[in-house]
Design an enzyme around this catalytic site. Structure first.
Site, PDB file in Angstrom:
ATOM      1  N   GLY A  45      33.871  37.799  46.405  1.00 48.95           N
ATOM      2  CA  GLY A  45      32.811  38.411  45.599  1.00 48.95           C
ATOM      3  C   GLY A  45      33.074  38.095  44.142  1.00 48.95           C
ATOM      4  O   GLY A  45      34.203  37.743  43.765  1.00 48.95           O
ATOM      5  N   GLN A  50      32.513  39.431  35.022  1.00 47.04           N
ATOM      6  CA  GLN A  50      33.803  38.758  35.187  1.00 47.04           C
ATOM      7  C   GLN A  50      33.778  37.352  34.584  1.00 47.04           C
ATOM      8  O   GLN A  50      34.843  36.760  34.348  1.00 47.04           O
ATOM      9  CB  GLN A  50      34.175  38.675  36.675  1.00 47.04           C
ATOM     10  CG  GLN A  50      34.514  40.051  37.282  1.00 47.04           C
ATOM     11  CD  GLN A  50      34.907  39.952  38.721  1.00 47.04           C
ATOM     12  OE1 GLN A  50      34.029  39.943  39.601  1.00 47.04           O
ATOM     13  NE2 GLN A  50      36.189  39.863  39.004  1.00 47.04           N
ATOM     14  N   CYS A  92      41.776  42.157  42.662  1.00 50.46           N
ATOM     15  CA  CYS A  92      40.628  41.832  41.810  1.00 50.46           C
ATOM     16  C   CYS A  92      40.953  40.548  41.044  1.00 50.46           C
ATOM     17  O   CYS A  92      42.043  40.411  40.497  1.00 50.46           O
ATOM     18  CB  CYS A  92      40.363  42.982  40.831  1.00 50.46           C
ATOM     19  SG  CYS A  92      38.992  42.678  39.709  1.00 50.46           S
ATOM     20  N   LEU A  93      39.996  39.638  41.018  1.00 50.54           N
ATOM     21  CA  LEU A  93      40.229  38.369  40.326  1.00 50.54           C
ATOM     22  C   LEU A  93      40.418  38.587  38.820  1.00 50.54           C
ATOM     23  O   LEU A  93      40.958  37.728  38.127  1.00 50.54           O
ATOM     24  CB  LEU A  93      39.059  37.407  40.584  1.00 50.54           C
ATOM     25  CG  LEU A  93      38.863  37.016  42.057  1.00 50.54           C
ATOM     26  CD1 LEU A  93      37.627  36.156  42.211  1.00 50.54           C
ATOM     27  CD2 LEU A  93      40.091  36.314  42.626  1.00 50.54           C
ATOM     28  N   HIS A 134      32.921  47.238  45.341  1.00 53.54           N
ATOM     29  CA  HIS A 134      33.814  46.677  44.313  1.00 53.54           C
ATOM     30  C   HIS A 134      33.008  45.911  43.262  1.00 53.54           C
ATOM     31  O   HIS A 134      33.225  46.083  42.062  1.00 53.54           O
ATOM     32  CB  HIS A 134      34.835  45.745  44.987  1.00 53.54           C
ATOM     33  CG  HIS A 134      35.818  45.119  44.040  1.00 53.54           C
ATOM     34  ND1 HIS A 134      37.130  45.500  43.962  1.00 53.54           N
ATOM     35  CD2 HIS A 134      35.656  44.142  43.114  1.00 53.54           C
ATOM     36  CE1 HIS A 134      37.739  44.790  43.015  1.00 53.54           C
ATOM     37  NE2 HIS A 134      36.855  43.954  42.487  1.00 53.54           N
ATOM     38  N   GLU A 135      32.043  45.076  43.722  1.00 55.98           N
ATOM     39  CA  GLU A 135      31.258  44.263  42.774  1.00 55.98           C
ATOM     40  C   GLU A 135      30.319  45.116  41.928  1.00 55.98           C
ATOM     41  O   GLU A 135      30.182  44.880  40.730  1.00 55.98           O
ATOM     42  CB  GLU A 135      30.441  43.200  43.521  1.00 55.98           C
ATOM     43  CG  GLU A 135      31.268  42.209  44.346  1.00 55.98           C
ATOM     44  CD  GLU A 135      32.447  41.637  43.584  1.00 55.98           C
ATOM     45  OE1 GLU A 135      33.476  41.386  44.237  1.00 55.98           O
ATOM     46  OE2 GLU A 135      32.374  41.481  42.348  1.00 55.98           O
ATOM     47  N   HIS A 138      31.938  46.698  39.102  1.00 55.32           N
ATOM     48  CA  HIS A 138      32.096  45.783  37.959  1.00 55.32           C
ATOM     49  C   HIS A 138      30.872  45.849  37.046  1.00 55.32           C
ATOM     50  O   HIS A 138      30.993  45.801  35.825  1.00 55.32           O
ATOM     51  CB  HIS A 138      32.260  44.324  38.435  1.00 55.32           C
ATOM     52  CG  HIS A 138      33.672  43.905  38.720  1.00 55.32           C
ATOM     53  ND1 HIS A 138      34.657  43.858  37.775  1.00 55.32           N
ATOM     54  CD2 HIS A 138      34.248  43.494  39.874  1.00 55.32           C
ATOM     55  CE1 HIS A 138      35.792  43.436  38.324  1.00 55.32           C
ATOM     56  NE2 HIS A 138      35.568  43.215  39.597  1.00 55.32           N
TER      57      HIS A 138
HETATM   58  O1  K1U Z   1      37.415  40.633  41.669  1.00 50.97           O
HETATM   59  C1  K1U Z   1      36.465  40.485  42.458  1.00 50.97           C
HETATM   60  O2  K1U Z   1      35.358  41.031  42.307  1.00 50.97           O
HETATM   61  C2  K1U Z   1      36.694  39.641  43.705  1.00 50.97           C
HETATM   62  C3  K1U Z   1      37.437  40.444  44.738  1.00 50.97           C
HETATM   63  C4  K1U Z   1      36.449  41.345  45.445  1.00 50.97           C
HETATM   64  C5  K1U Z   1      37.077  42.237  46.488  1.00 50.97           C
HETATM   65  C6  K1U Z   1      36.451  42.360  47.705  1.00 50.97           C
HETATM   66  C7  K1U Z   1      36.980  43.192  48.689  1.00 50.97           C
HETATM   67  C8  K1U Z   1      38.144  43.897  48.455  1.00 50.97           C
HETATM   68  C9  K1U Z   1      38.775  43.779  47.229  1.00 50.97           C
HETATM   69  C10 K1U Z   1      38.247  42.944  46.238  1.00 50.97           C
HETATM   70  C11 K1U Z   1      38.076  39.508  45.710  1.00 50.97           C
HETATM   71  O3  K1U Z   1      37.434  38.671  46.300  1.00 50.97           O
HETATM   72  S1  K1U Z   1      39.756  39.673  45.962  1.00 50.97           S
HETATM   73  C12 K1U Z   1      40.092  38.521  47.273  1.00 50.97           C
HETATM   74  C13 K1U Z   1      39.980  39.186  48.621  1.00 50.97           C
HETATM   75  O4  K1U Z   1      39.998  40.401  48.650  1.00 50.97           O
HETATM   76  C14 K1U Z   1      39.869  38.405  49.855  1.00 50.97           C
HETATM   77  C15 K1U Z   1      39.870  37.025  49.798  1.00 50.97           C
HETATM   78  C16 K1U Z   1      39.758  36.299  50.988  1.00 50.97           C
HETATM   79  C17 K1U Z   1      39.627  36.976  52.204  1.00 50.97           C
HETATM   80  C18 K1U Z   1      39.626  38.380  52.229  1.00 50.97           C
HETATM   81  C19 K1U Z   1      39.741  39.109  51.061  1.00 50.97           C
HETATM   82 ZN    ZN Z   2      37.074  42.615  40.917  1.00 50.47          ZN
END
Ligand code: K1U
Ligand code: ZN
Length: 169
Positions: A45, A50, A92-93, A134-135, A138
């Site tokens: 996401g 971001q 979170c990225l 989560h998104e 943001h």
């Molecule tokens: O910082 C962001 O918004 C991206 C973040 C969103 C997120 C989704 C769900 C749970 C926590 C955070 C990420 O994409 S973190 C990466 C991640 O959670 C993931 C990546 C690949 C497969 C499964 C999960």
């Molecule tokens: Zn995030």
């Protein structure tokens, strides 16, 4: 094109984003750049703030960065929290090197507009529900570290201070 992902404590991540009134080519380009940036960063996401944009736009693809087969773009997304509570390990990225437990609602109803201007109304649970919450946080300037314990937050803040000092030297 791939855009820079802002990282905490960048104040632009705390901005309350504005509704999108018109779906312009600029919005379409931003959505395309956000999807490319999300995949490049191995995310599922990404929200407009971001990458430094202040509009209510998110992209999600819970099929994951390898599959890349379920990309959804949502304009002015809004959630109805339906039922249940679930604890998940979140990252979170925009908050490097931190993963922490967050309690979220299990089932949600999403109201949004898609890139073609059509109204979207879907129920979600599982990873999609977590990702949407989560998104959309943001877009309201909320990071998942605003939802963890004060102790964990202060430990992370100290780590960030050390990184910033090292970056200056
Ligand atoms: O910082 C962001 O918004 C991206 C973040 C969103 C997120 C989704 C769900 C749970 C926590 C955070 C990420 O994409 S973190 C990466 C991640 O959670 C993931 C990546 C690949 C497969 C499964 C999960
Ligand atoms: Zn995030």
């Amino acid at each position: 094109m791939i855009r820079e992902i802002l990282t905490y404590p960048d104040r632009r991540l705390a901005i309350e984003c504005e509704e999108i009134e018109e779906i312009t080519d600029e919005i379409r380009q931003l959505a395309a750049d956000m999807a490319e940036t999300m995949y490049d960063a191995d995310g599922i996401g990404l929200a407009a703030p971001q990458v430094g944009a202040t509009c209510r736009l998110i992209v999600v693809d819970v099929s994951g960065p390898e599959a890349r087969e379920d990309l959804r773009t949502y304009i002015n997304p809004r959630l109805e929290l339906l039922e249940g509570k679930v604890d998940t390990e979140e990252g979170c990225l925009s908050v490097p090197a931190l993963r922490s437990k967050v309690t979220r609602t299990e089932k949600v109803r999403l109201h949004a507009t898609d890139l073609d201007g059509n109204a979207v109304c879907i129920d979600a649970d599982g990873l999609l529900s977590i990702c949407l919450q989560h998104e959309i946080d943001h877009l309201d300037g909320t990071l998942f570290i605003d939802k963890i314990s004060r102790l964990k937050r202060s430990l992370y803040d100290n780590k960030v201070k050390k990184w910033q000092k090292r970056a200056k030297n």
